[in-house]
Design an enzyme around this catalytic site. Structure first.
Site, PDB file in Angstrom:
ATOM      1  N   GLN A  16      22.902  -3.636 -39.116  1.00 37.39           N
ATOM      2  CA  GLN A  16      23.075  -2.687 -37.883  1.00 37.39           C
ATOM      3  C   GLN A  16      24.382  -1.617 -37.833  1.00 37.39           C
ATOM      4  O   GLN A  16      24.303  -0.765 -37.599  1.00 37.39           O
ATOM      5  CB  GLN A  16      22.521  -3.633 -36.381  1.00 37.39           C
ATOM      6  CG  GLN A  16      23.437  -2.165 -35.224  1.00 37.39           C
ATOM      7  CD  GLN A  16      23.020  -3.505 -34.316  1.00 37.39           C
ATOM      8  OE1 GLN A  16      22.082  -3.524 -33.961  1.00 37.39           O
ATOM      9  NE2 GLN A  16      24.285  -4.287 -33.707  1.00 37.39           N
ATOM     10  N   MET A  22      26.772 -17.495 -34.152  1.00 39.69           N
ATOM     11  CA  MET A  22      26.879 -17.187 -32.592  1.00 39.69           C
ATOM     12  C   MET A  22      25.860 -16.430 -32.465  1.00 39.69           C
ATOM     13  O   MET A  22      25.922 -15.271 -32.984  1.00 39.69           O
ATOM     14  CB  MET A  22      27.719 -17.163 -32.083  1.00 39.69           C
ATOM     15  CG  MET A  22      28.970 -18.666 -31.634  1.00 39.69           C
ATOM     16  SD  MET A  22      30.077 -18.227 -30.924  1.00 39.69           S
ATOM     17  CE  MET A  22      30.932 -19.778 -31.058  1.00 39.69           C
ATOM     18  N   GLY A  71      31.163 -15.016 -29.402  1.00 41.47           N
ATOM     19  CA  GLY A  71      31.275 -13.429 -30.630  1.00 41.47           C
ATOM     20  C   GLY A  71      31.294 -11.883 -29.707  1.00 41.47           C
ATOM     21  O   GLY A  71      32.162 -11.573 -30.308  1.00 41.47           O
ATOM     22  N   HIS A  72      30.922 -12.196 -28.712  1.00 44.18           N
ATOM     23  CA  HIS A  72      30.572 -10.872 -28.413  1.00 44.18           C
ATOM     24  C   HIS A  72      32.527 -10.584 -27.190  1.00 44.18           C
ATOM     25  O   HIS A  72      33.230  -9.776 -27.389  1.00 44.18           O
ATOM     26  CB  HIS A  72      30.508 -10.827 -27.161  1.00 44.18           C
ATOM     27  CG  HIS A  72      28.812 -10.384 -27.239  1.00 44.18           C
ATOM     28  ND1 HIS A  72      27.701 -11.530 -26.728  1.00 44.18           N
ATOM     29  CD2 HIS A  72      27.576  -9.784 -27.315  1.00 44.18           C
ATOM     30  CE1 HIS A  72      26.764 -11.415 -27.086  1.00 44.18           C
ATOM     31  NE2 HIS A  72      26.641 -10.004 -27.749  1.00 44.18           N
ATOM     32  N   GLN A  90      29.417  -8.720 -37.226  1.00 47.03           N
ATOM     33  CA  GLN A  90      28.990  -8.649 -38.814  1.00 47.03           C
ATOM     34  C   GLN A  90      28.437  -9.401 -38.945  1.00 47.03           C
ATOM     35  O   GLN A  90      27.259  -8.905 -39.577  1.00 47.03           O
ATOM     36  CB  GLN A  90      30.628  -9.421 -39.585  1.00 47.03           C
ATOM     37  CG  GLN A  90      29.745  -9.975 -40.921  1.00 47.03           C
ATOM     38  CD  GLN A  90      29.624  -8.890 -41.747  1.00 47.03           C
ATOM     39  OE1 GLN A  90      30.602  -7.070 -41.246  1.00 47.03           O
ATOM     40  NE2 GLN A  90      29.395  -8.735 -42.712  1.00 47.03           N
ATOM     41  N   GLN A 110      14.138  -0.640 -29.226  1.00 41.92           N
ATOM     42  CA  GLN A 110      14.908  -1.830 -30.141  1.00 41.92           C
ATOM     43  C   GLN A 110      13.881  -2.616 -30.958  1.00 41.92           C
ATOM     44  O   GLN A 110      13.847  -3.011 -32.300  1.00 41.92           O
ATOM     45  CB  GLN A 110      15.775  -1.347 -30.495  1.00 41.92           C
ATOM     46  CG  GLN A 110      16.477  -2.311 -29.486  1.00 41.92           C
ATOM     47  CD  GLN A 110      18.110  -2.223 -29.709  1.00 41.92           C
ATOM     48  OE1 GLN A 110      18.751  -1.500 -29.239  1.00 41.92           O
ATOM     49  NE2 GLN A 110      18.521  -3.814 -30.784  1.00 41.92           N
TER      50      GLN A 110
HETATM   51  O1  PAF Z   1      23.434  -5.486 -31.045  1.00 40.90           O
HETATM   52  C1  PAF Z   1      22.778  -5.442 -29.932  1.00 40.90           C
HETATM   53  O2  PAF Z   1      23.500  -5.773 -29.179  1.00 40.90           O
HETATM   54  C2  PAF Z   1      21.947  -4.040 -29.728  1.00 40.90           C
HETATM   55  O3  PAF Z   1      21.800  -3.615 -31.230  1.00 40.90           O
HETATM   56  C3  PAF Z   1      23.385  -2.652 -29.761  1.00 40.90           C
HETATM   57  C4  PAF Z   1      24.307  -2.345 -30.433  1.00 40.90           C
HETATM   58  C5  PAF Z   1      24.016  -3.118 -27.849  1.00 40.90           C
HETATM   59  C6  PAF Z   1      22.173  -1.455 -29.376  1.00 40.90           C
HETATM   60  O4  PAF Z   1      21.498  -1.915 -27.524  1.00 40.90           O
END
Ligand code: PAF
Length: 284
Positions: free
Chosen positions: A155, A186, A36-37, A150, A61
């Site tokens: 977020q 994923m 996914g990344h 998505q 977070q």
């Molecule tokens: O989606 C994530 O991996 C995190 O929330 C992000 C956007 C990198 C911020 O820490």
């Protein structure tokens, strides 16, 4: 691939690129990278001259300290994957580098009702932490485009709002959720599932498919109740399963029936035996 751990060296490198009119694409991550990344990196490479990825497990977070402690860290493998994917720059800061002023949240972002529903209701403070770190990263990388998945539906809406609040020139590009061949979305958190739990996690996807297939057959609340009960019977604590639509102003509403706006089913549930909380969503 260049690897920077310090803000000033990253800034120097990116300033040169910017002065040479390079278009910068940015993929912020918390590591434990998966396809996914990598699909975000690939998308960024299509439209940008220089692709920057960050890996930083952002403490502010995580509302649940044990989730933070157990967050998978696979940095050597991440670096190999990013290099193979043709990433130009990796930013890998320490907590001290990102938060020299300490972890107490100082800025408050007005995300409106987006912050109090769904993930916001179940993870108090989570989106303020996301806002804080993404704001810092954007100030540093100053990308032309920002690529996010998505799968993290809410977020994406929060970051879209953040870009307006901070008057950023970056354009948010939301990329489709990548799924395993059997449908499981994923996620880095999937790494924490053993084979049985991984198989069980598929019920999340099945619930979304059930809702999609039955949305016109009964009331929204009946369909959602059925899907939620199925999940509970299969060993999940369900935080929420809802049908939502997005309004033009970026807010989210809970419609009672399908209208003109696209409707998404959104879900968050904890697989009890692994204690792993998973989220997913699907366009209906
Ligand atoms: O989606 C994530 O991996 C995190 O929330 C992000 C956007 C990198 C911020 O820490």
């Amino acid at each position: 691939m260049y690897l920077f751990k310090q803000k000033d060296t990253l800034d120097r490198h990116l300033s040169t690129a910017r002065n040479n009119d390079k278009r910068i694409g940015f993929v912020p991550t918390m590591g434990a990278l998966h396809h996914g990344h990598l699909s975000l990196i690939a998308k960024a490479k299509e439209t940008c001259d220089l692709v920057v990825c960050s890996i930083f497990v952002n403490p502010t977070q995580f509302n649940d300290p044990s989730d933070f402690e157990k967050y998978p860290v696979t940095i050597d493998n991440d670096i190999l994957q990013l290099t193979d994917a043709g990433t130009d720059v990796l930013f890998l800061p320490s907590v001290q580098e990102m938060y020299p002023e300490g972890l107490d949240v100082k800025t408050h972002y007005d995300f409106g009702s987006l912050e109090t529903i769904l993930e916001g209701a179940h993870r108090p403070g989570h989106f303020q932490g996301v806002g804080q770190v993404v704001h810092k990263l954007l100030n540093l990388v100053k990308p032309d485009q920002l690529f996010m998945g998505q799968k993290d539906f809410q977020q994406c809406l929060i970051v879209n709002r953040l870009l307006k609040l901070i008057d950023s020139k970056a354009q948010l590009v939301v990329c489709p959720t990548l799924r395993e061949p059997d449908g499981l979305a994923m996620s880095s958190r999937n790494m924490r599932l053993n084979a049985t739990e991984r198989q069980n996690a598929l019920h999340i996807y099945k619930a979304l498919i059930y809702v999609k297939g039955n949305i016109h057959k009964a009331s929204f609340s009946e369909i959602l109740n059925n899907a939620s009960n199925q999940l509970k019977m299969n060993g999940f604590d369900v935080d929420y399963i809802e049908l939502v639509s997005m309004e033009e102003d970026g807010s989210v509403t809970f419609p009672k029936a399908t209208g003109n706006r696209p409707v998404y089913a959104v879900i968050a549930a904890r697989e009890i035996s692994s204690d792993v909380r998973l989220i997913d969503n699907m366009l209906m």
